[in-house]
Scaffold this active site. Structure first.
Site, mmCIF file in Angstrom:
data_model
loop_
_atom_site.group_PDB
_atom_site.id
_atom_site.type_symbol
_atom_site.label_atom_id
_atom_site.label_comp_id
_atom_site.label_asym_id
_atom_site.label_seq_id
_atom_site.Cartn_x
_atom_site.Cartn_y
_atom_site.Cartn_z
ATOM 1 N N GLU A 225 40.253 43.934 36.175
ATOM 2 C CA GLU A 225 38.875 44.090 36.642
ATOM 3 C C GLU A 225 38.043 44.507 35.431
ATOM 4 O O GLU A 225 38.110 45.659 34.999
ATOM 5 C CB GLU A 225 38.798 45.139 37.759
ATOM 6 C CG GLU A 225 39.633 44.787 38.987
ATOM 7 C CD GLU A 225 39.254 43.454 39.614
ATOM 8 O OE1 GLU A 225 38.141 42.946 39.327
ATOM 9 O OE2 GLU A 225 40.065 42.905 40.371
ATOM 10 N N CYS A 259 30.333 48.799 36.412
ATOM 11 C CA CYS A 259 30.759 47.474 35.942
ATOM 12 C C CYS A 259 29.967 46.346 36.592
ATOM 13 O O CYS A 259 29.825 45.272 35.998
ATOM 14 C CB CYS A 259 32.256 47.284 36.175
ATOM 15 S SG CYS A 259 32.775 47.459 37.894
#
Length: 478
Positions: A225, A259
């Protein structure tokens, strides 16, 4: 409750201890096999109890690691996703664990086929600093739901939180089921070299490359990720003031250290300055003051603070207009105010690197095709955001771009949905988890085929004769 500042910072463990913990969990897999549904539910309940009992301590500890982290932001972005994730899994786990029936080809009947989801074994989780609870514990609960043993390596940039998690999880689980190891980047490197049955890493693309390379030596499958530059495209039909507020909420939450935070905004050319002014106004409404404001989060470290300040300086020197709500706070408070940049050179770091802070470039576009070309010329982002009430506009944006996930007419909220997969694509990651996708990702889908007692497949064998010709003629349509 002890103030988090009084917590003794953790010491680095050695390679031998790291390997010993891994061997202990591996041996437990061999001895105990797959945990039952009741055992998995008990583990989830234990996690839920741990979070609820230590709610205040967890929130205060994260705040201490950041220097200042809004208590509300930690509750919204860390504790709520963990609690909701556990509740979602508890509701659906029995159905997920149930073997699923599959179809059997005509030539192979009578027989049955099914898929059984089994634990992979020992799962390693390398967690980041920006959401040190969510991005450590959500992978943990999904790994436990899938029946795995888990080793966790929290970030060294949030040492108090790492130390607290190590203590709380040690009180909640035996080391052969869940273990937290603490150390620096060198330990993370050794951690990624262990022959896990699966590894999940959340962090930067550059570090992700090293993790994947280390895992490849053991043929360890990896879920990465990562991040990237997540774009926002504002349609001319969407109310600009509303768009500005929604973008500001997503971008300046956790001071942009997310993110999936918007990394740049694309706006119709004639609306760029108007949008920048609305965005600045929205940031002032969200955070009337910066220095001393407990709702506005600090940058995690001096190094990250300096990097962001240099981005602003470089962009300004290259001709960008800087729209800023106040000025940067004291160096020791590490607060950078919401900063909007227009007329930005594409050669500056703010447009070449993932920002991970409260800086937001606004880029002009003349038509949607041009905006799509701009997005597609860059690495596939972790998230994409489109603002429009025009279905054709949104459909074209979705069909002609690629990203990990999407929120329409908002930002970041797709990542909070328990029943949606979360993950990147290309440089923004590989593999998805959350909810069912997390259960499947951290399970082995074992195909099981069972022949009926009346099955005659053994007749199709050498020496090949009439039965073989009959079957091949039937299957090939001759």
């Amino acid at each position: 409750m002890n103030h988090p500042a009084s917590i003794t910072l953790p010491s680095v463990i050695g390679t031998e201890e790291l390997t010993a913990i891994f061997d202990t969990q591996q041996q437990a897999v061999r001895i105990h096999g797959a945990p039952s549904y009741k055992e998995r539910i008990a583990a989830l309940d234990a996690m839920l109890g741990m979070i609820k009992t230590n709610h205040d301590l967890l929130v205060a500890t994260v705040c201490a690691d950041f220097g200042n982290r809004s208590f509300a932001e930690t509750q919204l972005s860390e504790l709520m996703p963990i609690v909701n994730g556990i509740k979602h899994i508890r509701t659906h786990l029995k159905g997920w664990m149930r073997p699923s029936k599959r179809k059997v080809g005509m030539a192979f009947k009578p027989a049955t086929a099914r898929v059984m989801y089994q634990p992979l074994g020992v799962v390693g989780v390398l967690a980041p600093w920006n959401y040190p609870l969510t991005l450590t514990l959500v992978p943990l609960i999904e790994a436990l739901a899938a029946g795995n043993r888990v080793m966790l390596k929290p970030s060294e940039l949030t040492p108090r939180t790492a130390d607290l998690l190590k203590r709380l999880l040690a009180e909640t689980f035996p080391v052969e089921q869940v273990a937290v190891v603490i150390g620096d980047a060198a330990l993370a490197g050794r951690f990624s070299e262990l022959p896990f049955d699966h590894m999940l890493f959340t962090g930067s693309t550059s570090v992700g490359r090293h993790v994947m390379a280390a895992a490849a030596r053991n043929l360890t499958p990896v879920t990465l990720e990562l991040g990237g530059k997540s774009p926002v495209v504002i349609g001319a039909d969407f109310p600009l003031k509303k768009a500005a507020r929604l973008v500001a909420i997503g971008k300046f939450f956790n001071a942009g250290q997310t993110c999936v935070a918007p990394d740049y905004v694309m706006v119709p050319r004639h609306l760029v300055d108007t949008f920048a002014a609305e965005l600045l106004d929205a940031s002032k409404q969200l955070y009337p003051t910066i220095e001393g404001n407990k709702d506005y989060t600090s940058i995690i470290s001096p190094r990250h603070y300096d990097r962001l300040m240099k981005m602003i300086e470089q962009a300004s020197t290259a001709g960008a207009r800087v729209w800023q709500h106040g000025t940067a706070g004291r160096t020791d408070s590490r607060k950078i105010p919401p900063t909007i940049l227009t007329n930005v050179s594409l050669e500056t770091d703010v447009m070449r690197e993932e920002i991970f802070g409260p800086l937001l470039p606004v880029i002009a576009y003349d038509n949607l095709e041009q905006a799509i070309t701009f997005i597609n010329a860059r690495a596939k982002p972790l998230a994409l955001y489109g603002f429009s009430n025009n279905g054709t506009f949104i459909d074209q944006l979705l069909e002609q771009t690629r990203s990990g996930g999407v929120t329409i007419n908002g930002t970041m909220l797709h990542a909070t949905q328990d029943d949606l997969p979360f993950g990147g694509v290309g440089h923004s990651g590989t593999g998805a988890y959350h909810g069912y996708e997390g259960f499947v990702r951290l399970s082995h889908a074992r195909g099981v085929f069972k022949l009926s007692r009346f099955n005659m497949s053994d007749k199709v064998s050498a020496p090949y004769g009439t039965m073989t010709r009959l079957v091949t003629r039937l299957m090939l349509g001759k």
